[in-house]
Design a protein around this motif. Sequence first.
Motif, PDB file in Angstrom:
ATOM      1  N   THR A 112       3.734 -30.982 -52.467  1.00 55.31           N
ATOM      2  CA  THR A 112       3.400 -30.024 -53.521  1.00 55.31           C
ATOM      3  C   THR A 112       3.117 -30.775 -54.814  1.00 55.31           C
ATOM      4  O   THR A 112       3.736 -31.819 -55.093  1.00 55.31           O
ATOM      5  N   LYS A 113       2.200 -30.205 -55.639  1.00 56.77           N
ATOM      6  CA  LYS A 113       1.860 -30.817 -56.929  1.00 56.77           C
ATOM      7  C   LYS A 113       3.086 -30.849 -57.812  1.00 56.77           C
ATOM      8  O   LYS A 113       3.987 -30.036 -57.659  1.00 56.77           O
ATOM      9  N   GLU A 114       3.035 -31.763 -58.760  1.00 57.80           N
ATOM     10  CA  GLU A 114       4.220 -32.040 -59.589  1.00 57.80           C
ATOM     11  C   GLU A 114       4.660 -30.810 -60.353  1.00 57.80           C
ATOM     12  O   GLU A 114       5.867 -30.522 -60.453  1.00 57.80           O
ATOM     13  N   LYS A 115       3.672 -30.058 -60.867  1.00 59.25           N
ATOM     14  CA  LYS A 115       4.052 -28.919 -61.705  1.00 59.25           C
ATOM     15  C   LYS A 115       4.604 -27.760 -60.892  1.00 59.25           C
ATOM     16  O   LYS A 115       5.329 -26.943 -61.405  1.00 59.25           O
ATOM     17  N   SER A 118       8.958 -27.950 -58.458  1.00 58.00           N
ATOM     18  CA  SER A 118      10.254 -27.357 -58.775  1.00 58.00           C
ATOM     19  C   SER A 118      10.362 -25.952 -58.198  1.00 58.00           C
ATOM     20  O   SER A 118      11.397 -25.541 -57.626  1.00 58.00           O
ATOM     21  N   LYS A 119       9.283 -25.212 -58.290  1.00 58.61           N
ATOM     22  CA  LYS A 119       9.268 -23.843 -57.770  1.00 58.61           C
ATOM     23  C   LYS A 119       9.380 -23.849 -56.249  1.00 58.61           C
ATOM     24  O   LYS A 119      10.161 -23.082 -55.661  1.00 58.61           O
ATOM     25  N   VAL A 120       8.596 -24.726 -55.601  1.00 60.84           N
ATOM     26  CA  VAL A 120       8.601 -24.790 -54.133  1.00 60.84           C
ATOM     27  C   VAL A 120       9.987 -25.249 -53.642  1.00 60.84           C
ATOM     28  O   VAL A 120      10.503 -24.764 -52.634  1.00 60.84           O
ATOM     29  N   LEU A 121      10.568 -26.211 -54.389  1.00 64.40           N
ATOM     30  CA  LEU A 121      11.891 -26.714 -54.017  1.00 64.40           C
ATOM     31  C   LEU A 121      12.921 -25.582 -54.016  1.00 64.40           C
ATOM     32  O   LEU A 121      13.722 -25.444 -53.073  1.00 64.40           O
TER      33      LEU A 121
END
Length: 711
Positions: A112-115, A118-121
């Motif tokens: 997943t992209k860096e931005k 956090s959400k995907v995590l």
Amino acid sequence: MSKFIEKITKIVRFPLLLAGILILTGFFQYLLMMKDVRGEHYDLKLFQVSPDTIRSVKTVEDTEKTEKEREEAASEVEPVYTYSEEKGKNTISMLNTLFDDLIDRQKKVADTKEKERSKVLNEQIKSMQSDLAKITDNENKIELNEADLKLLLTSSESELKTAQQDLVKAVERQMSSPIREDRLMEARASVERTIRYSSTFPSKLQGVGIRIGRAALVVNETKDEKATKERMDLARASVDPTKILQGQIIVQEGQVIDRNIYRQLQLTGLLSDDASIKPKLGLGILILLQMLFFYASFAANKRKADTEKTRDVLITSLIYLLSIILMQILNLIDGEFDVIVGFLFPAAVAPLLLRILVSERAAILATIMLGLSAGVIFQEGYSTVIQMELALYMIISGLASVVFTRRIENRSKILTASFQVAGINVLFIAFYLLLTQSNYTWNELSFYLIAALFSAILSGALAIGSLPFIESGFGIISSFRLIELSNPNHPLLKKILMEAPGTYHHSLMVANLAEAACEAIGANGLLARVGCYYHDIGKTRRPGFFVENQMNGFNPHDQLPPDASSDIIIAHVEDGVKILEKHKMPREIIDVAQQHHGTTLVKFFYYKAKELDEKVEEEQFRYSGPKPQSKENAIICIADSVEAAVRSMKEPSAEKIRDLVHAIAQDKLMDGQLDECDLSIKELKIIEKVFCETLNGTFHSRIEYPKQDKA
């Protein structure tokens, strides 16, 4: 006593009288034997010092101790465990599934992209938390918090794979061996040490790895409750019941009675509070059975009159109870000696007396019943219910006395029979001593030998000594006494032979007739024979006035008036009674002499007197009686007339004898001479037939031999 028996048998029917006598006999026997089944009981308290050495009187199971031993045996049984290899495979499979899922989610987070990472995590963490319950089960419950999941999902793929490999190996190593509940903590600690000291396990994942590894381990060897229970039940069943054996010492004298001893005393019923009524009921049943056997035996006897049967029952009951009293006296000293004193008991005396006075059946029955009673009386406190050796000794000794007295002809030979019984006693004692397989001292052997001899000889002596008293008390005459009276050397028989030989011969002929007839109808043939020997003893006062004693054709009655002749003839009855009473002859013999003419009419002199005076009274020419009171006396009455009449016949033939016998019997019947005895018409016909057969044998036709010419 005989008159009392006659009176009571007229008032009360024999079955009721028999039942009453036996009920009283059984009652007194119960009182005499009650203490023999009461047993020993002790008034003892817990922790008291025992005053005596106490043995168990019976064999009982100690249920409390048995149950305790069975529980101990069951508790020592190792539990049965079942090892499940499948649980190890399931645990490894669950760990692999967990880490495969973590690696997949880690890849998604890493890609997943860096931005947005956090959400995907966060989404993967929440999803993983909900999926953990599906991956793990209730037994392998693995709980991972948000921080643990975040650490795992942010680690590299290689770190997760290395952690998976090391963790699976550590868990698999433990799960390949049985893990019981008590070893689970040890196995978890071992997994923790493996991870903690692993050189390859990622250091940052050690904490979470340890928690996963510990949670993954489960018990793979569980207790098999069913198999364990079966093994425990088998262990319980293998324990034999603990028993307190009969004769076993429960407590020694001077020993303190603890709880265990007190409980054993209670179990065996030796405490005063535990005295049971059962033995008393058992004794009552035994005596009831004995009395029922006696009742059946006496009630079945149809051949004797009620008076005789009542007398027999009284004699049997008296001898039976006296024997039990003698046993009890002997039993008082039995406990003072190491030998069995009961062997001294004169076991043959009761059978001897009953065989002589009553019957063989009564003697045998009493022998068996006394044997049973002796077994109860002499049984020891810790022996069996019945002292079997003594019971058998009494029975065998008694039966031997019955066998050996079958052919005794006089009292003196009772002692001879006693010595024969002594031999049987010695053989039984030998059997007893050999079968016990014990070692006896010479003193003990001498005692048992002397006891066997003493018992038999004392039996004979007591029988001889008591016979006259019983005969006199009950007014009976035994077969021994009758045989003694039939001896031709008896003074009175010699008197008849010397002074009235014709009367003596007449008496013998009448005796043959009477005995044969009595035996044919079941009456006392021996009594009839002996009674006939003495029935005309009164003729010895004036022998020449009786035709059988007259010689040379001289008849003194030719010179006398009919009434004087009649008085002389009638007087021989009264004269005979006086002579017999003077010599103290038995009542039965006196009755024969007194009743053998009844109240019959002296017909010859009555009709002769009537020719001179029509107004002459018949009663003046009749005997004074009484009429025959028994079957034997009635038969003698008929036989006396028959013998005299047949003897006077010139040419007797079978037909003439039959007609004459029938005429005389019918004349006695019609004249009322048989009214006071229990002779039936059927029996009268049998008597006539026997008389004819006997007389035909005596007065048979003789062959006339041709006269020889003189040389």
